[in-house]
Motif scaffolding. Sequence first.
Motif, short mmCIF file in Angstrom:
data_model
loop_
_atom_site.label_atom_id
_atom_site.label_comp_id
_atom_site.label_asym_id
_atom_site.label_seq_id
_atom_site.Cartn_x
_atom_site.Cartn_y
_atom_site.Cartn_z
N UNK A 12 -26.40 -7.48 23.61
CA UNK A 12 -27.61 -7.42 24.63
C UNK A 12 -29.00 -7.68 23.76
N UNK A 13 -29.75 -8.20 24.71
CA UNK A 13 -31.03 -8.44 24.23
C UNK A 13 -32.02 -7.54 23.61
N UNK A 14 -32.41 -7.56 22.57
CA UNK A 14 -33.29 -6.49 22.13
C UNK A 14 -34.64 -5.93 23.01
N UNK A 15 -35.07 -6.87 23.93
CA UNK A 15 -36.07 -6.31 24.69
C UNK A 15 -35.81 -5.15 25.91
N UNK A 16 -34.39 -5.25 26.16
CA UNK A 16 -33.94 -3.97 27.15
C UNK A 16 -33.71 -4.67 28.15
N UNK A 17 -34.16 -5.76 28.84
CA UNK A 17 -34.30 -6.38 29.85
C UNK A 17 -32.87 -6.78 30.23
N UNK A 18 -31.97 -7.51 29.23
CA UNK A 18 -30.67 -7.88 29.57
C UNK A 18 -29.54 -7.13 28.98
N UNK A 19 -29.42 -5.73 29.17
CA UNK A 19 -28.72 -4.91 28.43
C UNK A 19 -27.37 -4.67 29.39
N UNK A 20 -26.40 -4.56 28.52
CA UNK A 20 -25.01 -4.43 28.96
C UNK A 20 -24.50 -3.16 28.15
N UNK A 21 -23.79 -2.32 29.02
CA UNK A 21 -23.02 -1.11 28.60
C UNK A 21 -21.51 -1.30 28.50
N UNK A 22 -20.98 -0.89 27.44
CA UNK A 22 -19.37 -0.99 27.35
C UNK A 22 -18.88 0.40 27.28
N UNK A 23 -17.77 0.89 27.92
CA UNK A 23 -16.90 2.01 27.64
C UNK A 23 -15.67 1.34 27.53
N UNK A 24 -15.12 2.00 26.19
CA UNK A 24 -13.80 1.29 25.65
C UNK A 24 -12.72 2.39 25.68
N UNK A 25 -11.63 2.05 26.15
CA UNK A 25 -10.52 2.95 26.38
C UNK A 25 -9.34 2.22 26.93
N UNK A 26 -8.45 2.86 27.62
CA UNK A 26 -7.22 2.31 28.07
C UNK A 26 -7.67 0.93 29.15
N UNK A 27 -8.77 1.33 29.58
CA UNK A 27 -9.42 0.23 30.47
C UNK A 27 -10.80 -0.02 29.81
N UNK A 28 -11.28 -1.15 29.59
CA UNK A 28 -12.58 -1.45 29.23
C UNK A 28 -13.53 -1.50 30.43
N UNK A 29 -14.59 -0.83 30.46
CA UNK A 29 -15.56 -0.88 31.47
C UNK A 29 -16.69 -1.72 30.96
N UNK A 30 -17.20 -2.42 31.89
CA UNK A 30 -18.88 -2.98 31.54
C UNK A 30 -19.77 -3.12 32.62
N UNK A 31 -20.83 -2.58 32.49
CA UNK A 31 -21.90 -2.53 33.42
C UNK A 31 -23.03 -2.80 33.05
N UNK A 45 -7.95 -3.99 27.51
CA UNK A 45 -8.32 -4.19 26.02
C UNK A 45 -8.00 -5.54 25.50
N UNK A 46 -6.96 -6.26 25.76
CA UNK A 46 -6.78 -7.61 25.47
C UNK A 46 -7.52 -8.44 25.87
N UNK A 47 -7.80 -8.32 27.35
CA UNK A 47 -8.80 -9.45 27.81
C UNK A 47 -10.23 -9.26 27.28
N UNK A 48 -10.63 -7.93 26.89
CA UNK A 48 -11.92 -8.02 26.40
C UNK A 48 -11.99 -8.43 24.87
#
Length: 62
Positions: A12-31, A45-48
Motif C-alpha cells: 500500500x502507498x505510504x500516503x494512506x490514500x491507496x491502502x489495502x488490508x489483508x487477513x490471512x488464514x484458510x481463506x485470504x481476505x483483501x479489502x 492461500x495458493x492463489x494469494x
Amino acid sequence: MSHRTWHKSSYSGSSGAECVEVSEGEIVLVRDTQNRELGHLSFTPAAWEAFLGDVKAEKPRP
C-alpha cells in the motif's frame, strides 16, 4: 465468520490514500481500507501467494 485480524499490506502507498488490508488464514481476505463497508475479495492461500509472487517479480515502471 469468526474474528479476523487485518493488517495493512506492505504494498500500500505510504500516503494512506491507496491502502489495502489483508487477513490471512484458510481463506485470504483483501479489502480497501477506505471502503471497508463494500466488503472484501476472497482468495485461496495458493492463489494469494501466486499473486504476491507476480507482484514481487514485476519490474518498476519508469
